[in-house]
Design a protein around this motif. Sequence first.
Motif, PDB file in Angstrom:
ATOM      1  N   THR A 187       2.730  -1.415  -5.836  1.00 26.18           N
ATOM      2  CA  THR A 187       2.014  -2.686  -5.979  1.00 26.18           C
ATOM      3  C   THR A 187       0.813  -2.535  -6.907  1.00 26.18           C
ATOM      4  OG1 THR A 187       2.690  -3.363  -3.749  1.00 26.18           O
ATOM      5  CG2 THR A 187       0.869  -4.559  -4.764  1.00 26.18           C
ATOM      6  N   ALA A 188      -0.082  -1.591  -6.593  1.00 24.71           N
ATOM      7  CA  ALA A 188      -1.268  -1.391  -7.424  1.00 24.71           C
ATOM      8  C   ALA A 188      -0.962  -0.617  -8.701  1.00 24.71           C
ATOM      9  CB  ALA A 188      -2.346  -0.657  -6.619  1.00 24.71           C
ATOM     10  N   LYS A 189       0.037   0.256  -8.618  1.00 23.08           N
ATOM     11  CA  LYS A 189       0.342   1.161  -9.732  1.00 23.08           C
ATOM     12  C   LYS A 189      -0.902   1.976 -10.129  1.00 23.08           C
ATOM     13  CE  LYS A 189       4.149  -1.583 -11.663  1.00 23.08           C
ATOM     14  NZ  LYS A 189       4.227  -2.583 -10.573  1.00 23.08           N
ATOM     15  N   VAL A 190      -1.436   2.669  -9.130  1.00 26.65           N
ATOM     16  CA  VAL A 190      -2.609   3.526  -9.325  1.00 26.65           C
ATOM     17  C   VAL A 190      -2.351   4.513 -10.467  1.00 26.65           C
ATOM     18  CG1 VAL A 190      -3.997   5.363  -8.249  1.00 26.65           C
ATOM     19  CG2 VAL A 190      -3.436   3.282  -6.962  1.00 26.65           C
ATOM     20  N   THR A 191      -3.340   4.684 -11.315  1.00 24.14           N
ATOM     21  CA  THR A 191      -3.193   5.537 -12.499  1.00 24.14           C
ATOM     22  C   THR A 191      -3.903   6.886 -12.315  1.00 24.14           C
ATOM     23  OG1 THR A 191      -5.125   4.447 -13.477  1.00 24.14           O
ATOM     24  CG2 THR A 191      -2.950   3.602 -14.079  1.00 24.14           C
ATOM     25  N   PRO A 192      -3.440   7.911 -13.004  1.00 26.78           N
ATOM     26  CA  PRO A 192      -4.090   9.232 -12.916  1.00 26.78           C
ATOM     27  C   PRO A 192      -5.560   9.162 -13.328  1.00 26.78           C
ATOM     28  CG  PRO A 192      -1.945   9.420 -13.972  1.00 26.78           C
ATOM     29  CD  PRO A 192      -2.231   7.955 -13.847  1.00 26.78           C
ATOM     30  N   GLY A 193      -6.406   9.874 -12.575  1.00 29.38           N
ATOM     31  CA  GLY A 193      -7.828   9.933 -12.895  1.00 29.38           C
ATOM     32  C   GLY A 193      -8.641   8.751 -12.407  1.00 29.38           C
ATOM     33  N   SER A 194      -8.012   7.802 -11.731  1.00 31.88           N
ATOM     34  CA  SER A 194      -8.703   6.584 -11.298  1.00 31.88           C
ATOM     35  C   SER A 194      -9.440   6.796  -9.983  1.00 31.88           C
ATOM     36  CB  SER A 194      -7.698   5.437 -11.153  1.00 31.88           C
ATOM     37  OG  SER A 194      -6.704   5.763 -10.200  1.00 31.88           O
ATOM     38  N   SER A 195     -10.255   5.787  -9.616  1.00 30.19           N
ATOM     39  CA  SER A 195     -10.982   5.807  -8.350  1.00 30.19           C
ATOM     40  C   SER A 195     -10.429   4.736  -7.425  1.00 30.19           C
ATOM     41  CB  SER A 195     -12.473   5.569  -8.584  1.00 30.19           C
ATOM     42  OG  SER A 195     -12.695   4.325  -9.230  1.00 30.19           O
ATOM     43  N   CYS A 196     -10.349   5.052  -6.125  1.00 24.87           N
ATOM     44  CA  CYS A 196      -9.758   4.146  -5.139  1.00 24.87           C
ATOM     45  C   CYS A 196     -10.635   4.085  -3.890  1.00 24.87           C
ATOM     46  CB  CYS A 196      -8.364   4.619  -4.732  1.00 24.87           C
ATOM     47  SG  CYS A 196      -7.195   4.825  -6.080  1.00 24.87           S
ATOM     48  N   ALA A 197     -10.622   2.938  -3.236  1.00 27.06           N
ATOM     49  CA  ALA A 197     -11.269   2.784  -1.934  1.00 27.06           C
ATOM     50  C   ALA A 197     -10.247   2.229  -0.967  1.00 27.06           C
ATOM     51  CB  ALA A 197     -12.475   1.850  -2.027  1.00 27.06           C
ATOM     52  N   VAL A 198     -10.116   2.859   0.204  1.00 27.72           N
ATOM     53  CA  VAL A 198      -9.129   2.449   1.201  1.00 27.72           C
ATOM     54  C   VAL A 198      -9.866   2.014   2.458  1.00 27.72           C
ATOM     55  CG1 VAL A 198      -7.110   3.128   2.530  1.00 27.72           C
ATOM     56  CG2 VAL A 198      -7.475   4.098   0.246  1.00 27.72           C
ATOM     57  N   PHE A 199      -9.792   0.721   2.769  1.00 24.29           N
ATOM     58  CA  PHE A 199     -10.460   0.157   3.938  1.00 24.29           C
ATOM     59  C   PHE A 199      -9.507   0.214   5.129  1.00 24.29           C
ATOM     60  CE2 PHE A 199     -12.865  -1.395   0.455  1.00 24.29           C
ATOM     61  CZ  PHE A 199     -14.104  -1.826   0.913  1.00 24.29           C
ATOM     62  N   GLY A 200      -9.806   1.068   6.098  1.00 22.79           N
ATOM     63  CA  GLY A 200      -8.958   1.232   7.271  1.00 22.79           C
ATOM     64  C   GLY A 200      -8.142   2.501   7.182  1.00 22.79           C
ATOM     65  N   LEU A 201      -8.366   3.421   8.121  1.00 22.93           N
ATOM     66  CA  LEU A 201      -7.716   4.728   8.056  1.00 22.93           C
ATOM     67  C   LEU A 201      -6.788   4.976   9.242  1.00 22.93           C
ATOM     68  CD1 LEU A 201     -10.763   6.832   6.775  1.00 22.93           C
ATOM     69  CD2 LEU A 201      -8.835   5.925   5.441  1.00 22.93           C
ATOM     70  N   GLY A 202      -6.057   3.932   9.605  1.00 18.91           N
ATOM     71  CA  GLY A 202      -4.990   4.106  10.580  1.00 18.91           C
ATOM     72  C   GLY A 202      -3.766   4.680   9.882  1.00 18.91           C
ATOM     73  N   GLY A 203      -2.608   4.551  10.516  1.00 23.46           N
ATOM     74  CA  GLY A 203      -1.398   5.135   9.944  1.00 23.46           C
ATOM     75  C   GLY A 203      -1.068   4.607   8.562  1.00 23.46           C
ATOM     76  N   VAL A 204      -1.172   3.284   8.364  1.00 23.67           N
ATOM     77  CA  VAL A 204      -0.856   2.694   7.066  1.00 23.67           C
ATOM     78  C   VAL A 204      -1.935   3.052   6.045  1.00 23.67           C
ATOM     79  CG1 VAL A 204      -0.379   0.558   5.806  1.00 23.67           C
ATOM     80  CG2 VAL A 204       0.437   0.827   8.155  1.00 23.67           C
ATOM     81  N   GLY A 205      -3.200   3.019   6.460  1.00 24.41           N
ATOM     82  CA  GLY A 205      -4.281   3.381   5.554  1.00 24.41           C
ATOM     83  C   GLY A 205      -4.167   4.816   5.059  1.00 24.41           C
ATOM     84  N   LEU A 206      -3.782   5.717   5.957  1.00 23.77           N
ATOM     85  CA  LEU A 206      -3.598   7.111   5.539  1.00 23.77           C
ATOM     86  C   LEU A 206      -2.426   7.239   4.579  1.00 23.77           C
ATOM     87  CD1 LEU A 206      -4.227   9.025   8.894  1.00 23.77           C
ATOM     88  CD2 LEU A 206      -5.791   8.734   6.971  1.00 23.77           C
ATOM     89  N   ALA A 207      -1.401   6.402   4.754  1.00 18.64           N
ATOM     90  CA  ALA A 207      -0.279   6.407   3.816  1.00 18.64           C
ATOM     91  C   ALA A 207      -0.725   5.905   2.443  1.00 18.64           C
ATOM     92  CB  ALA A 207       0.868   5.553   4.352  1.00 18.64           C
ATOM     93  N   VAL A 208      -1.665   4.942   2.418  1.00 21.11           N
ATOM     94  CA  VAL A 208      -2.241   4.497   1.144  1.00 21.11           C
ATOM     95  C   VAL A 208      -2.958   5.663   0.474  1.00 21.11           C
ATOM     96  CG1 VAL A 208      -3.917   2.985   0.022  1.00 21.11           C
ATOM     97  CG2 VAL A 208      -2.503   2.085   1.866  1.00 21.11           C
TER      98      VAL A 208
END
Length: 376
Positions: A187-208
Amino acid sequence: MSTVGKVIKCKAAIVFEAKGPLKVVEIEVAPPKAHEVRIKILATGICRTDDHVLNGTIKVNYPVIPGHEAVGAVESIGEGVTCVKPGDKIIPLCLPQCGKCRPCKNPEGNLCEQSDFFKNTGLMYDGTSRFSYKGKPIHHFANTSTFTEYTVVHEDSVAKIDPAAPPEKACLIGCGFSTGYGAATKTAKVTPGSSCAVFGLGGVGLAVVMGCKAAGASRIIGINRSKEKFPKAKEVGATECVSPLDFKKPIQEVLLDMTDGEGVDYSFEVVGSTETMIAALASCNMNYGTSVVVGAPPSASEMTLSPTLIFTGRTWKGSVLGGLKSKDDVPVLVSELMAKKFNLDPLITHVLPFDKINEGFELLRNGKCIRTVLKM
């Protein structure tokens, strides 16, 4: 003795009314009709979405058998089924892929028009149920209903997988892992070297987090109110973690400070809160940042936000099942699991027998688990 063509009596967990208890009872499961598959469930995960069914925040028709994240074996097939045969190991698909509707034909689409997750009829394609209890029909959930020893799904909602895949691990690919991992990689198509923030660290958040790492992100910031999830998040790829409770200012301002005012390249909301969705959007770069809504919001929720959050150039996207085309992509992820391209062990904190399903939900509500898997 063969069960083909016969009604099967088995145990299932039923929610009879919103906010009512989940009761394990004996039900009857009818044989599959044309283009349907009857499945013996081997293992099923407890997802937050299932808890929303119990507490009534997701609209469904009661009584209903929840559950949508599982691995099973084909017990029998209806007339016309060609994609699987009895004995095949499969994953029931909470998001079907009919291959005929416009979303299925669109390379960027995956929200098949046969999905019942938003229509919430709780019925098979012909408008009837294959479950009954004391002679009365019981509703299906999300085209799957996996909190039962046997279930029936349409062939659009079944994916054949590697027969060697361990059910208690591969079941997570039916929903939680695919949703998070796909949100980052597809969906996001995260790119190499980029920065990310993940709100929520349950099972799905950890998979993100795992998806961001696999995509080559150089900075992955995990956000969670409870710090108990921080060690696990760092184990699977987070470079740092913060709790909103440690700051007097809004968390989006904290993230802007952490990124020298620029904001992150990608943010992911995996909580299901409208307030957090807006914070995640505001935390990504105002011009080229992308924010993805992953957490399922309550059915009646609404939000108000400033249009400037979008006007300046941010991209705001939703993601159901990680944007994956279920029948095509789920077997690929199972093959990658078997090839050790990722490790699901950190996500599975409890494995319980099916009879202890209510104990599994208590672990979820109390924040004592990442993912609880029930073995049949």
